[in-house]
Each structure stands twice: as C-alpha cells, then as structure tokens.
Design a protein around this motif. Sequence first.
Motif, mmCIF file in Angstrom:
data_model
loop_
_atom_site.group_PDB
_atom_site.id
_atom_site.type_symbol
_atom_site.label_atom_id
_atom_site.label_comp_id
_atom_site.label_asym_id
_atom_site.label_seq_id
_atom_site.Cartn_x
_atom_site.Cartn_y
_atom_site.Cartn_z
ATOM 1 N N ASP A 82 58.376 36.519 59.234
ATOM 2 C CA ASP A 82 58.846 35.195 59.618
ATOM 3 C C ASP A 82 58.877 35.082 61.140
ATOM 4 O O ASP A 82 59.388 35.979 61.832
ATOM 5 N N ARG A 83 58.321 34.022 61.654
ATOM 6 C CA ARG A 83 58.221 33.766 63.085
ATOM 7 C C ARG A 83 57.517 34.923 63.822
ATOM 8 O O ARG A 83 57.855 35.271 64.938
ATOM 9 N N GLY A 84 56.516 35.480 63.137
ATOM 10 C CA GLY A 84 55.710 36.523 63.757
ATOM 11 C C GLY A 84 54.771 35.961 64.808
ATOM 12 O O GLY A 84 54.514 34.751 64.877
ATOM 13 N N TYR A 85 54.248 36.851 65.623
ATOM 14 C CA TYR A 85 53.354 36.481 66.718
ATOM 15 C C TYR A 85 51.914 36.894 66.419
ATOM 16 O O TYR A 85 51.639 37.750 65.577
ATOM 17 N N VAL A 86 50.996 36.288 67.198
ATOM 18 C CA VAL A 86 49.631 36.786 67.326
ATOM 19 C C VAL A 86 49.554 37.538 68.660
ATOM 20 O O VAL A 86 50.016 37.038 69.688
ATOM 21 N N TYR A 87 48.981 38.741 68.632
ATOM 22 C CA TYR A 87 48.772 39.532 69.839
ATOM 23 C C TYR A 87 47.276 39.628 70.116
ATOM 24 O O TYR A 87 46.493 39.971 69.218
ATOM 25 N N GLU A 88 46.893 39.349 71.351
ATOM 26 C CA GLU A 88 45.501 39.519 71.747
ATOM 27 C C GLU A 88 45.345 40.903 72.357
ATOM 28 O O GLU A 88 46.024 41.252 73.329
ATOM 29 N N THR A 89 44.445 41.699 71.775
ATOM 30 C CA THR A 89 44.322 43.101 72.164
ATOM 31 C C THR A 89 42.904 43.425 72.623
ATOM 32 O O THR A 89 41.936 42.741 72.276
ATOM 33 N N ASP A 90 42.801 44.492 73.392
ATOM 34 C CA ASP A 90 41.531 44.965 73.928
ATOM 35 C C ASP A 90 41.024 46.124 73.077
ATOM 36 O O ASP A 90 41.640 47.194 73.046
ATOM 37 N N PRO A 91 39.887 45.960 72.359
ATOM 38 C CA PRO A 91 39.373 47.042 71.516
ATOM 39 C C PRO A 91 39.092 48.333 72.273
ATOM 40 O O PRO A 91 39.074 49.410 71.674
ATOM 41 N N TRP A 92 38.879 48.251 73.594
ATOM 42 C CA TRP A 92 38.606 49.450 74.401
ATOM 43 C C TRP A 92 39.903 50.102 74.868
ATOM 44 O O TRP A 92 39.871 51.189 75.430
ATOM 45 N N GLY A 93 41.026 49.423 74.661
ATOM 46 C CA GLY A 93 42.313 49.987 75.029
ATOM 47 C C GLY A 93 42.564 50.065 76.520
ATOM 48 O O GLY A 93 43.461 50.788 76.961
ATOM 49 N N VAL A 94 41.811 49.303 77.307
ATOM 50 C CA VAL A 94 41.950 49.339 78.767
ATOM 51 C C VAL A 94 42.966 48.304 79.240
ATOM 52 O O VAL A 94 43.855 48.601 80.034
ATOM 53 N N LYS A 95 42.827 47.082 78.734
ATOM 54 C CA LYS A 95 43.730 46.005 79.134
ATOM 55 C C LYS A 95 44.945 45.963 78.211
ATOM 56 O O LYS A 95 44.829 46.234 77.011
ATOM 57 N N ALA A 96 46.083 45.616 78.763
ATOM 58 C CA ALA A 96 47.306 45.527 77.967
ATOM 59 C C ALA A 96 47.216 44.375 76.976
ATOM 60 O O ALA A 96 46.615 43.330 77.266
ATOM 61 N N ALA A 97 47.812 44.556 75.806
ATOM 62 C CA ALA A 97 47.868 43.493 74.806
ATOM 63 C C ALA A 97 48.744 42.355 75.316
ATOM 64 O O ALA A 97 49.707 42.569 76.062
ATOM 65 N N ILE A 98 48.425 41.132 74.881
ATOM 66 C CA ILE A 98 49.154 39.945 75.324
ATOM 67 C C ILE A 98 49.641 39.162 74.109
ATOM 68 O O ILE A 98 48.862 38.880 73.190
ATOM 69 N N ARG A 99 50.902 38.819 74.104
ATOM 70 C CA ARG A 99 51.458 37.991 73.035
ATOM 71 C C ARG A 99 51.036 36.539 73.250
ATOM 72 O O ARG A 99 51.075 36.046 74.381
ATOM 73 N N ARG A 100 50.634 35.845 72.169
ATOM 74 C CA ARG A 100 50.128 34.489 72.265
ATOM 75 C C ARG A 100 50.991 33.520 71.446
ATOM 76 O O ARG A 100 50.594 33.051 70.377
ATOM 77 N N PRO A 101 52.178 33.145 71.945
ATOM 78 C CA PRO A 101 53.077 32.276 71.183
ATOM 79 C C PRO A 101 52.547 30.871 70.948
ATOM 80 O O PRO A 101 52.974 30.196 70.011
ATOM 81 N N ALA A 102 51.617 30.400 71.787
ATOM 82 C CA ALA A 102 51.069 29.058 71.600
ATOM 83 C C ALA A 102 50.330 28.934 70.272
ATOM 84 O O ALA A 102 50.160 27.816 69.748
ATOM 85 N N MET A 103 49.927 30.063 69.692
ATOM 86 C CA MET A 103 49.215 30.043 68.421
ATOM 87 C C MET A 103 50.161 29.955 67.227
ATOM 88 O O MET A 103 49.723 30.017 66.077
ATOM 89 N N GLY A 104 51.461 29.793 67.510
ATOM 90 C CA GLY A 104 52.428 29.577 66.448
ATOM 91 C C GLY A 104 53.172 30.834 66.067
ATOM 92 O O GLY A 104 52.650 31.951 66.167
ATOM 93 N N ARG A 105 54.415 30.611 65.656
ATOM 94 C CA ARG A 105 55.244 31.704 65.157
ATOM 95 C C ARG A 105 55.537 31.430 63.679
ATOM 96 O O ARG A 105 56.301 30.533 63.323
ATOM 97 N N PHE A 106 54.847 32.177 62.838
ATOM 98 C CA PHE A 106 55.037 32.064 61.389
ATOM 99 C C PHE A 106 54.541 33.355 60.757
ATOM 100 O O PHE A 106 54.197 34.304 61.463
ATOM 101 N N LYS A 107 54.515 33.411 59.464
ATOM 102 C CA LYS A 107 54.109 34.625 58.747
ATOM 103 C C LYS A 107 52.578 34.696 58.729
ATOM 104 O O LYS A 107 51.930 34.352 57.759
#
Length: 386
Positions: A147-172
């Motif tokens: 409930d009210r979960g986030y979407v995280y944008e992540t780097d497949p190479w693991g170089v850049k830090a992951a970023i939380r994207r709340p504009a994409m909505g907080r839901f399950k």
Amino acid sequence: MERRNFLRVAVIGAAAAAFGGAAWRDAFAEGAQPGPSPYGALLSADANGIQLPQGFTSRVIARTGQQVAGTGYTWHPAPDGGACFADGSGWIYVSNSEVPSTGGVGAVKFDSTGKITAAYRTLANTNVNCAGGATPWNTWLSCEEVDRGYVYETDPWGVKAAIRRPAMGRFKHEACATDADHGYIYLTEDVSDGCFYRFKPTTWGDLSSGTLEVLKGGSSQTSGPVTWGRVSDPAGSTTATRNQVSGAKRFNGGEGCYYAGGTCWFTTKGDNRVWAYDANTSSISLTYDDNLVTSGTPPLTGVDNVTGTSSGDLFVAEDGGNMEICVITKAGIVAPFLRITGQSGSEICGPAFNPAGNRLYFSSQRGTSGSSSGGITYEVTGPFRA
C-alpha cells in the motif's frame, strides 16, 4: 447462455480493433484458443526438473542464499520481476526481490558467450519489490507491491544511485511498460479492485514529474473505447489513487505488463485474463480469458508476468497453475512452452529475453522449498522464433 460463451460472443469483432498490426487483429477476433505449440510438445523433465520442447536446454544461473557462480554476490530471496539490458556484446539480467524491508534488485552480467562475469546489487532496503519494467533510456523501474508503495528507477550497471519516483503514484504497484511511441508508461495495480494507469512525464526520459491517469470504462466492459482521468493526488495522501477518479475501470489483480507496436498487454490474475490496450485507438479487448476457452481444459491459469518476442509471440508466466510459461501466438494459439516439475508451491516470475532473443531468463520464486529462501533463477536456450 453459459458465461464463457456469452463473453466469447461479446468480444467477437470488437476485440479485433485492439492489437498492433493486422495479424494480431485477425488472430484475436475471437480470443486465443488452445492448440499445438509452434515449438512442439514438451519432453520429459531435464536434470533441472524443467520440461522443454525439442532443441531447448536449461541451466540454473542462481539460487537464493548462494553465491552466483564466479562472483561474490549472494543471490537474493524471492526473485521476481526481471528484464534484460544490452551490455556491449553481452547483456545484464536484473531481478527484483519480493520480500519486506530488504527487497531491492540484483543483477547478473553475461559476456557474448553467455558466461557469467559479475553479479551485484542495484537497489537495497526497499519493500516487496515485485515486478516493474525497462525504459528506453536503459533503466529498470522496480515496483513496490505494498500500500502506497513507490516506483524506484535503478541503474542495471549499478553505477548510479537508485531514485525514488513518487510522481508515478503511490499504490500497490505490480508492473509497468514503456510506450515511447506515445510518450507514456503504463502501470498495473495488484488489488482486486485495482486500476490500470498511465504516466506521462513532463519531459520524456525524466520521471521526476508528470501526469498520472487511470483508465475509465464500464465496470464489466471487456472491449471497446475507453478514456482516461487524471489522478489529482498521486501520493494517495487521503484517498487511494484508484478511488480518486469517478468511473475508473476496475481490474481484478493487475499483474504483468508489456508494450510493443502500439499495444500494451497486461494480465489480471484474479480472473485469468490477458488484456490488450490499443494506444492508437484508446480501446481495450481480451487477448485471452480462460472462460472463453471453448473446449478442453484452459492451458493458462494463474496468469502473471508477460513478455514478448520480435516474432510477436507473447510468453505468459503462471503463478501456480501447472507452473508453466505459455506462449500465445499471433495465430491465436495458446499452449505450454515449458513446465517446471516438483515445485507446486512456487510461481514463475521475471521472464525476459536477452537482446539476441535466443535465451529466456525467469525465476521460480520459492523453488522446491515453497519458501522465499528457495528461489531459483534459470536460463533456457534454444531456437526461439525470430
């Protein structure tokens, strides 16, 4: 009239409008039906307990709690949604971890021969990371199924830090798919009265801001035109996102999501359906419904993650069922492609093809143990249709 026959009549004709290309429209005018697989019958289980067609082989690439071969990374529990990314002449497979608190994403890197060269974490200490989706700018969107979960944008190479994207909505959140043709990202919601969403970034390629909308349609509508309504409070601070728009269409347990050629396919596990949203005409239809199977036992149940191939085939994984990945062809045939034996307490997650399309990756989330500590991630190699 029996429900399956009534529904079958209801989608004839209208369903034809909701697929990318004439072949899809013609094939699914009456919904996908059981038939012979283009890959042939399943053979006896191999040494890994997987039944495959002739010409295909499997290998285990990772097990929960064990180091990935040749690396120092211990594979995460409950491997779930995944995707592949090109990495020079090789590729990377990313995999979510669907457990509370530690969650996150792991990755395995392969060279051009398929040899594992590295494994590592790209996201940690998040909550029940279920599925997600890849972006055209080579990031992985990892979705929290709480409930009210986030979407995280992540780097497949693991170089850049992951970023939380709340504009994409907080839901399950469950899964998402990127539509670069129209500038949207589609998202599914895993609750029994969930919605189907789309997010339009203010600037394409930047998910820090944008507009979140839900699909609107009749409560029992299975085909025809639909509209969209804006979610005024994507954070769901006082009212859940799915309850903010009058007339929002409800979907019973949104699961996998895959976009190609103007169509976004998504699955709903609560009623064993594969849906198609035509982004060109803003209409929906059913690609598959187990109640529309006109004879015999429906081959696909417990529908979950979905992916596709360049040939236009869809591959749909089962959560439970017969522990199969089924193929749905452009000819409107649905049939088992593979079956995992001896793991009835598990589910199949994260199907994804490498860039060349000749290797399929997926996980059995709980393996033979029936526990999140028993996850197994596989690779299947063979003559997939181009």
